[in-house]
Design a protein around this motif. Structure first.
Motif, short mmCIF file in Angstrom:
data_model
loop_
_atom_site.label_atom_id
_atom_site.label_comp_id
_atom_site.label_asym_id
_atom_site.label_seq_id
_atom_site.Cartn_x
_atom_site.Cartn_y
_atom_site.Cartn_z
N PHE A 252 53.50 72.47 5.69
CA PHE A 252 52.38 71.77 5.06
C PHE A 252 52.51 70.26 5.26
O PHE A 252 53.62 69.74 5.40
CB PHE A 252 52.34 72.06 3.56
N ASP A 253 51.37 69.59 5.27
CA ASP A 253 51.41 68.12 5.27
C ASP A 253 52.07 67.61 4.00
O ASP A 253 52.79 66.62 4.02
CB ASP A 253 49.99 67.55 5.38
N SER A 254 51.77 68.27 2.90
CA SER A 254 52.42 67.96 1.63
C SER A 254 52.27 69.16 0.72
O SER A 254 51.42 70.03 0.95
CB SER A 254 51.81 66.71 0.98
N ALA A 255 53.08 69.22 -0.31
CA ALA A 255 53.02 70.33 -1.26
C ALA A 255 53.47 69.85 -2.62
O ALA A 255 54.53 70.23 -3.11
CB ALA A 255 53.87 71.50 -0.78
N ASP A 256 52.67 69.01 -3.23
CA ASP A 256 52.97 68.47 -4.54
C ASP A 256 52.48 69.45 -5.60
O ASP A 256 51.27 69.64 -5.76
CB ASP A 256 52.30 67.11 -4.72
N ASN B 265 64.53 69.96 7.60
CA ASN B 265 64.84 68.59 7.99
C ASN B 265 63.95 68.09 9.12
O ASN B 265 63.53 66.93 9.11
CB ASN B 265 66.32 68.48 8.37
N ILE B 266 63.65 68.95 10.10
CA ILE B 266 62.76 68.53 11.19
C ILE B 266 61.35 68.33 10.65
O ILE B 266 60.63 67.41 11.06
CB ILE B 266 62.78 69.54 12.35
N ALA B 267 60.91 69.18 9.72
CA ALA B 267 59.59 68.99 9.09
C ALA B 267 59.54 67.64 8.39
O ALA B 267 58.54 66.91 8.48
CB ALA B 267 59.31 70.12 8.12
N ALA B 268 60.61 67.29 7.67
CA ALA B 268 60.66 66.00 6.98
C ALA B 268 60.56 64.85 7.97
O ALA B 268 59.93 63.81 7.68
CB ALA B 268 61.94 65.90 6.16
N MET B 269 61.14 65.00 9.15
CA MET B 269 61.05 63.97 10.19
C MET B 269 59.61 63.79 10.66
O MET B 269 59.22 62.70 11.09
CB MET B 269 61.96 64.32 11.36
N TYR B 270 58.82 64.84 10.58
CA TYR B 270 57.39 64.79 10.94
C TYR B 270 56.52 64.38 9.76
O TYR B 270 55.30 64.37 9.86
CB TYR B 270 56.93 66.16 11.46
N GLY B 271 57.14 64.11 8.62
CA GLY B 271 56.37 63.78 7.42
C GLY B 271 55.71 64.99 6.79
O GLY B 271 54.72 64.86 6.06
#
Length: 501
Positions: free
Chosen positions: A158-162, A272-278
């Motif tokens: 996901f782009d984000s998941a708040d 971790n790779i997802a976090a690198m992609y934001g």
């Protein structure tokens, strides 16, 4: 017998301590790569990855290979406070350089280990890796056999998941998704699946989609690149059925302990790779309303000797489905213990929102070749002994892999031991059968809630034995508490449904 296995496991683990060849090789890797920190990895009873950092010099010049003390009372399901001292003992054969970290100050390796009792005297009975998975693998090896597992791990990006800012998604259908809808369901977390040109993957239409609709290709390519450097060789990867960035990467099969390690390397790298992609990678089984969920179909086979070089015990070239009687008994064991297995293979409240009709989830207890509506499927891709295996479709990626894979193996071995006949394969789409037809074919149904699954686990002595009394009791306590928390929580759906009652 049990004491002998403990002693052997202790002997095998002690050989990894400073001075042996594997330890020397690990020291060489740390020095040659100028590693500054080592992430020391293990998991709790729930399956959550646990880590702490030790400066690499403590391994190259110090005594860290002899073990590191930690507080077992702070790890879920491990120890009470008066017995809290434990020792983490590294397995140097698992050391890997984290490939996406280039900064010389941050240069890091990761290494798995096993958890010991105080003084490092014996493997702790709360450790899923050292006590459950290694013990069962050793027992099978003593019989001259090996088992391999190939999990198909699905997850969402996901782009984000708040959780505090989810899109309200209740009024997509007047009747919960059946029949005519008022429009496609909106994605609750923010999704990367809308391209600048306006392309979008509709719900349930994501399977094998190509770019530009599939926006996850570059992320997956990079993940494959790094996974292979971590020793997890991906065979293929693709967009999965759901919209909103559902993906799957399948790696080559491994033995019981190694596949559990690979599972955690896969998750660790994916996040971790997802976090690198934001972005955010989540292994929550069912994050989207009215779309497919993430499962972990697990391919498995038994061998006499080493996998792919020994005898394929599941294969019979003279059988209609290339399936041996041993394999049929193994399937019988999986079906016999399926309800109890579900507690370990689908261990969250959310898991049971995947195990419902209409979303390709295997909710019916039966087996069949080729048939993806069955709980146990026999893949029919290549007609050669080394390719013959069974696929258990009732697991999802929220599980503890050491416990789930070990429980599947124990169930299958019990089927072989007791010669449990799985019956004839069901060659029909189980979802289309009437209740009367399912009864005639002897088709059972998996538990529909976590609480139901726990009740079945509580009465399954075979699965309890492979877990050991400590892990069984701790798992039950944690999960019953989780279920009770869920039952007490008042959801937005209830306000929408009952506020005007």
């Amino acid at each position: 017998m049990e004491k002998r296995l403990y002693s052997e496991a202790l002997r095998l683990l002690k050989k990894y301590r400073k001075g042996d060849e594997m330890t020397e090789e690990a020291v060489k890797i740390l020095k040659e790569n100028n590693v500054k920190q080592v992430l020391c990895a293990f998991c709790d009873v729930r399956g959550y990855l646990q880590m702490f950092s030790i400066p690499a010099r403590e391994f190259t010049d110090g005594s860290a290979f002899e073990g590191i003390g930690f507080d077992g009372s702070s790890v879920r399901g491990f120890k009470t406070i008066e017995q809290s001292d434990m020792v983490w003992v590294p397995d140097p054969s698992t050391i890997k350089i984290i490939p996406w970290i280039d900064d010389p100050v941050q240069k890091t390796a990761i290494m798995f280990g096993d958890c010991y009792e105080a003084w490092g005297t014996e493997v702790a009975n709360c450790d899923p890796r050292g006590y459950v998975a290694k013990r069962l693998q050793k027992m099978l090896g003593d019989e001259g056999k090996t088992a391999i597992f190939g999990p198909e791990i699905e997850f969402f990006v996901f782009d984000s998941a708040d959780p505090t800012r989810l899109t309200w998604d209740m009024w997509v259908s007047p009747n919960g998704g059946a029949g005519d809808s008022w429009g496609p369901p909106r994605v609750m977390p923010d999704s990367p699946e809308v391209t600048p040109g306006g392309f979008i993957i509709r719900p349930k239409e994501g399977y094998f989609r190509a770019p530009p609709e599939d926006t996850t290709v570059e992320y997956r390519n990079e993940l494959v690149y790094y996974l292979e450097q971590l020793g997890v060789d991906v065979e293929y990867h693709h967009h999965e059925v759901a919209t909103a960035g559902q993906v799957e990467l399948d790696f080559k099969p491994k033995q019981l302990v190694d596949v559990g390690d690979a599972f955690y390397l896969y998750k660790f790298a994916a996040k971790n790779i997802a976090a690198m992609y934001g972005m955010v990678a989540t292994f929550m089984p069912k994050p989207l309303y009215l779309d497919n969920a993430s499962g972990m179909h697990t391919h498995q086979s038994l061998w006499k000797g080493e996998p792919f070089s020994g005898e394929a015990l599941f294969a019979d070239p003279d059988d209609e489905f290339m399936l041996s009687q041993t394999a049929r008994y193994y399937i019988g064991g999986l079906l016999e213990h399926a309800k109890a297995l579900t507690a370990l293979c689908a261990p969250t409240v959310n898991s049971y929102k995947r195990l419902v009709p209409g979303f390709e989830a295997p909710i019916y207890i039966c087996w069949s070749p080729r048939n993806r509506s069955a709980l146990v499927r026999v893949p029919m891709y290549l007609k050669k002994p080394s390719a013959i295996r069974v696929e258990y479709r009732g697991a999802d990626p929220s599980c503890n892999p050491y416990l789930a894979f070990a429980a599947m193996l124990a169930a299958g071995l019990d089927g072989i031991k007791k010669k449990i006949d799985p019956g004839d394969p069901l060659m029909k789409d189980v979802y289309e059968l009437s209740p009367k037809e399912k009864k005639e074919f002897g088709v059972g149904e998996l538990p529909t809630t976590l609480r139901d699954a726990l009740d079945h686990l509580a009465s399954d002595e075979v699965i309890q034995k492979v877990l050991g009394s400590h892990i069984f009791d701790a798992f039950m306590e944690i999960k019953i508490d989780e279920w009770n928390q869920y039952c007490l929580y008042i959801t937005p759906w209830e306000f929408m449904k009952y506020l005007d009652i």
